[in-house]
Design a protein around this motif. Structure first.
Motif, PDB file in Angstrom:
ATOM      1  N   ARG A 134     -23.843  17.827 -23.534  1.00  0.00           N
ATOM      2  CA  ARG A 134     -22.314  17.521 -22.971  1.00  0.00           C
ATOM      3  C   ARG A 134     -22.158  18.529 -21.935  1.00  0.00           C
ATOM      4  NH1 ARG A 134     -19.000  15.716 -28.247  1.00  0.00           N
ATOM      5  NH2 ARG A 134     -20.468  14.278 -29.045  1.00  0.00           N
ATOM      6  N   MET A 135     -22.909  19.580 -21.368  1.00  0.00           N
ATOM      7  CA  MET A 135     -22.800  20.565 -20.512  1.00  0.00           C
ATOM      8  C   MET A 135     -21.697  21.438 -20.728  1.00  0.00           C
ATOM      9  SD  MET A 135     -24.470  18.672 -17.161  1.00  0.00           S
ATOM     10  CE  MET A 135     -25.888  18.111 -17.092  1.00  0.00           C
ATOM     11  N   GLN A 136     -20.392  21.425 -20.103  1.00  0.00           N
ATOM     12  CA  GLN A 136     -19.187  21.896 -20.192  1.00  0.00           C
ATOM     13  C   GLN A 136     -18.103  21.561 -21.117  1.00  0.00           C
ATOM     14  OE1 GLN A 136     -18.209  22.150 -16.296  1.00  0.00           O
ATOM     15  NE2 GLN A 136     -19.445  23.616 -15.657  1.00  0.00           N
ATOM     16  N   ALA A 137     -18.802  20.796 -21.915  1.00  0.00           N
ATOM     17  CA  ALA A 137     -17.660  20.217 -22.772  1.00  0.00           C
ATOM     18  C   ALA A 137     -16.918  21.346 -23.922  1.00  0.00           C
ATOM     19  CB  ALA A 137     -18.170  18.925 -23.387  1.00  0.00           C
ATOM     20  N   LEU A 138     -17.987  21.965 -24.621  1.00  0.00           N
ATOM     21  CA  LEU A 138     -17.394  22.937 -25.616  1.00  0.00           C
ATOM     22  C   LEU A 138     -16.527  23.814 -24.935  1.00  0.00           C
ATOM     23  CD1 LEU A 138     -20.666  23.196 -27.711  1.00  0.00           C
ATOM     24  CD2 LEU A 138     -18.309  22.216 -28.471  1.00  0.00           C
ATOM     25  N   GLY A 139     -16.912  24.497 -23.816  1.00  0.00           N
ATOM     26  CA  GLY A 139     -16.194  25.377 -22.925  1.00  0.00           C
ATOM     27  C   GLY A 139     -14.594  24.924 -22.899  1.00  0.00           C
ATOM     28  N   PHE A 140     -14.602  23.696 -22.258  1.00  0.00           N
ATOM     29  CA  PHE A 140     -13.273  23.005 -21.863  1.00  0.00           C
ATOM     30  C   PHE A 140     -12.608  22.707 -23.260  1.00  0.00           C
ATOM     31  CE2 PHE A 140     -10.265  19.952 -20.647  1.00  0.00           C
ATOM     32  CZ  PHE A 140     -10.296  19.740 -19.160  1.00  0.00           C
ATOM     33  N   ALA A 141     -13.206  22.423 -24.171  1.00  0.00           N
ATOM     34  CA  ALA A 141     -12.335  22.027 -25.520  1.00  0.00           C
ATOM     35  C   ALA A 141     -12.031  23.567 -26.136  1.00  0.00           C
ATOM     36  CB  ALA A 141     -13.137  21.582 -26.467  1.00  0.00           C
ATOM     37  N   TYR A 142     -12.641  24.320 -26.052  1.00  0.00           N
ATOM     38  CA  TYR A 142     -12.348  25.931 -26.499  1.00  0.00           C
ATOM     39  C   TYR A 142     -11.060  26.291 -25.734  1.00  0.00           C
ATOM     40  CZ  TYR A 142     -12.772  30.763 -27.882  1.00  0.00           C
ATOM     41  OH  TYR A 142     -12.472  31.848 -28.619  1.00  0.00           O
ATOM     42  N   ALA A 143     -11.122  25.985 -24.318  1.00  0.00           N
ATOM     43  CA  ALA A 143      -9.808  26.637 -23.338  1.00  0.00           C
ATOM     44  C   ALA A 143      -8.576  25.727 -23.709  1.00  0.00           C
ATOM     45  CB  ALA A 143     -10.290  26.312 -21.840  1.00  0.00           C
ATOM     46  N   MET A 144      -8.805  24.407 -24.147  1.00  0.00           N
ATOM     47  CA  MET A 144      -7.675  23.684 -24.627  1.00  0.00           C
ATOM     48  C   MET A 144      -6.936  23.639 -25.906  1.00  0.00           C
ATOM     49  SD  MET A 144      -6.943  21.617 -21.897  1.00  0.00           S
ATOM     50  CE  MET A 144      -5.956  20.333 -22.417  1.00  0.00           C
ATOM     51  N   GLU A 145      -7.766  24.492 -26.855  1.00  0.00           N
ATOM     52  CA  GLU A 145      -7.524  24.581 -28.138  1.00  0.00           C
ATOM     53  C   GLU A 145      -6.237  25.184 -28.435  1.00  0.00           C
ATOM     54  OE1 GLU A 145      -7.095  25.824 -32.113  1.00  0.00           O
ATOM     55  OE2 GLU A 145      -7.352  27.068 -30.386  1.00  0.00           O
ATOM     56  N   PRO A 146      -5.830  26.337 -27.777  1.00  0.00           N
ATOM     57  CA  PRO A 146      -4.451  26.894 -28.065  1.00  0.00           C
ATOM     58  C   PRO A 146      -3.315  26.096 -27.779  1.00  0.00           C
ATOM     59  CG  PRO A 146      -6.040  28.572 -26.979  1.00  0.00           C
ATOM     60  CD  PRO A 146      -6.524  27.234 -26.879  1.00  0.00           C
ATOM     61  N   VAL A 147      -3.305  25.270 -26.552  1.00  0.00           N
ATOM     62  CA  VAL A 147      -2.490  24.259 -26.119  1.00  0.00           C
ATOM     63  C   VAL A 147      -2.413  23.212 -27.005  1.00  0.00           C
ATOM     64  CG1 VAL A 147      -1.995  22.734 -24.269  1.00  0.00           C
ATOM     65  CG2 VAL A 147      -2.560  24.785 -23.722  1.00  0.00           C
ATOM     66  N   LEU A 148      -3.487  22.600 -27.390  1.00  0.00           N
ATOM     67  CA  LEU A 148      -3.344  21.360 -28.495  1.00  0.00           C
ATOM     68  C   LEU A 148      -2.721  21.652 -29.894  1.00  0.00           C
ATOM     69  CD1 LEU A 148      -6.947  19.902 -27.554  1.00  0.00           C
ATOM     70  CD2 LEU A 148      -4.723  19.308 -26.700  1.00  0.00           C
ATOM     71  N   LYS A 174       4.277  30.717 -22.638  1.00  0.00           N
ATOM     72  CA  LYS A 174       3.433  31.530 -21.887  1.00  0.00           C
ATOM     73  C   LYS A 174       2.294  32.323 -22.364  1.00  0.00           C
ATOM     74  CE  LYS A 174       7.088  32.707 -18.305  1.00  0.00           C
ATOM     75  NZ  LYS A 174       7.783  33.908 -17.395  1.00  0.00           N
ATOM     76  N   SER A 175       2.576  32.462 -23.538  1.00  0.00           N
ATOM     77  CA  SER A 175       1.469  33.082 -24.230  1.00  0.00           C
ATOM     78  C   SER A 175       0.227  32.141 -24.358  1.00  0.00           C
ATOM     79  CB  SER A 175       1.995  33.714 -25.580  1.00  0.00           C
ATOM     80  OG  SER A 175       2.418  32.548 -26.370  1.00  0.00           O
ATOM     81  N   ASP A 176       0.592  30.801 -24.803  1.00  0.00           N
ATOM     82  CA  ASP A 176      -0.305  29.691 -24.820  1.00  0.00           C
ATOM     83  C   ASP A 176      -1.408  29.571 -23.521  1.00  0.00           C
ATOM     84  OD1 ASP A 176       0.514  29.278 -27.528  1.00  0.00           O
ATOM     85  OD2 ASP A 176       2.253  27.894 -26.790  1.00  0.00           O
ATOM     86  N   LEU A 177      -0.379  29.519 -22.410  1.00  0.00           N
ATOM     87  CA  LEU A 177      -1.079  29.181 -21.181  1.00  0.00           C
ATOM     88  C   LEU A 177      -2.105  30.465 -20.944  1.00  0.00           C
ATOM     89  CD1 LEU A 177       1.575  27.934 -18.870  1.00  0.00           C
ATOM     90  CD2 LEU A 177      -0.234  26.654 -20.019  1.00  0.00           C
ATOM     91  N   ARG A 178      -1.645  31.732 -21.235  1.00  0.00           N
ATOM     92  CA  ARG A 178      -2.449  32.797 -20.992  1.00  0.00           C
ATOM     93  C   ARG A 178      -3.775  32.833 -21.855  1.00  0.00           C
ATOM     94  NH1 ARG A 178       2.285  36.031 -20.746  1.00  0.00           N
ATOM     95  NH2 ARG A 178       2.317  36.383 -22.730  1.00  0.00           N
ATOM     96  N   ARG A 179      -3.635  32.391 -23.261  1.00  0.00           N
ATOM     97  CA  ARG A 179      -4.864  32.442 -24.089  1.00  0.00           C
ATOM     98  C   ARG A 179      -5.597  31.522 -23.517  1.00  0.00           C
ATOM     99  NH1 ARG A 179      -2.953  31.180 -29.733  1.00  0.00           N
ATOM    100  NH2 ARG A 179      -5.186  31.148 -30.043  1.00  0.00           N
TER     101      ARG A 179
END
Length: 297
Positions: A48-62, A26-31
């Motif tokens: 790339r418009m929102q690509a960096l923001g998307f990758a930054y949000a996915m980083e804890p999960v990955l 759950k902590s990964d999803l919250r982050r």
């Protein structure tokens, strides 16, 4: 050919590794959610418009799903491709769904979700958020402000900040829990029906605010000749009084309709429409034909 084989191997290895990993915490999803909420468009750029923001949000999960450094780097690279959609209604849904696909060991499906949904969700999200919801909220806030009330800016702040947060959070976790089924839900046309209903409702609400926002009356009069008790009488009749008897607020509605026609059909720049209204309004007011209110009798 070699590059295609390498990419396919990376996707397969990444998927197998993710499938072997335990469920996300759950902590990964919250982050991930808070990274999305706080900084999704901070790094917006024209390439790339929102690509960096998307990758930054996915980083804890990955990072959780891919302990192998090479697979982690490859997975992060996959989410640095071009991405752009509505940041309020659309982006959190796609992020949550992509996380679900990554956790299920289907990175190719995560890519498909992003590419397939970012276009439709951009149109739906922008319509619901900016064309409808924001217009209604700021129209109500402006009506308070025109009355000199401090409630206007407070109303706008509360009804933008709080609902935007709640809608984003709900989309993120709903899409994560729905997983693959999210594509089927959208494919059934559910969101199109919601968009259509919201559009109709929004136009009705905005139409009801026209009389309180657009103030315009005619000061023109005309003379009519009557015979009263055998005597000829000339009577001055105010045009606005006659309009009020037939269709109150006809002029504000007509002005609004003309502006909409100029924007929609002739695709004029809103700035030119505003300037045109200012020039015509000053000219007609100077000539004494129209005013914001009728003079006191």
């Amino acid at each position: 050919m070699t590059s295609e084989v390498t990419d396919e191997r990376v996707l397969t290895q990444g998927g197998a590794e993710a499938a072997a990993m335990p469920a996300l915490r759950k902590s990964d999803l919250r982050r991930s959610f808070w990274r999305f909420f706080m900084s999704f468009e901070v790094s917006w750029n024209y390439e790339r418009m929102q690509a960096l923001g998307f990758a930054y949000a996915m980083e804890p999960v990955l990072r959780r799903l891919h302990p192998n450094r090479d697979n982690y780097a490859a997975a992060l690279q996959r989410h640095l491709v071009f991405f752009n959609t509505s940041p309020v209604v659309g982006a959190p849904l796609i992020v949550g769904s992509a996380i679900s696909m990554e956790e299920a060991g289907a990175p190719a499906s995560a890519e498909g979700i992003k590419v397939g949904l970012m276009g439709p969700m951009a149109g739906i999200g922008d319509t619901l958020t900016y064309a409808l919801y924001n217009s209604i909220i700021f129209t109500i806030a402006a009506s308070f402000a025109l009355q000199g009330s401090w409630i206007g800016p407070i109303f706008a702040l509360l009804f933008i900040a709080i609902p935007y947060f709640l809608v984003r959070r709900w989309q993120f976790y709903w899409a994560y829990n729905r997983g693959r089924a999210i594509a089927a839900d959208i494919g059934r046309g559910l969101l199109d029906k919601i968009t259509m209903g919201s559009t109709i409702f929004g136009l009705i609400v905005l139409g009801g605010f026209i009389p309180s926002i657009v103030h315009m009356v005619s000061t023109l009069t005309y003379r009519q000749h009557l015979t009263v008790q055998g005597k000829n009488v000339t009577q001055a009749v105010n045009v606005q009084d006659q309009l009020n008897n037939v269709l109150p607020y006809a002029l504000p509605v007509a002005v609004t309709a003309l502006c909409y026609l100029a924007l929609k059909k002739y695709r004029l720049n809103p700035v030119w429409v505003i300037l045109g209204l200012a020039v015509v309004g000053i000219a007609l007011g100077w000539g004494g034909w129209f005013a914001s209110t009728l003079p006191a009798k």
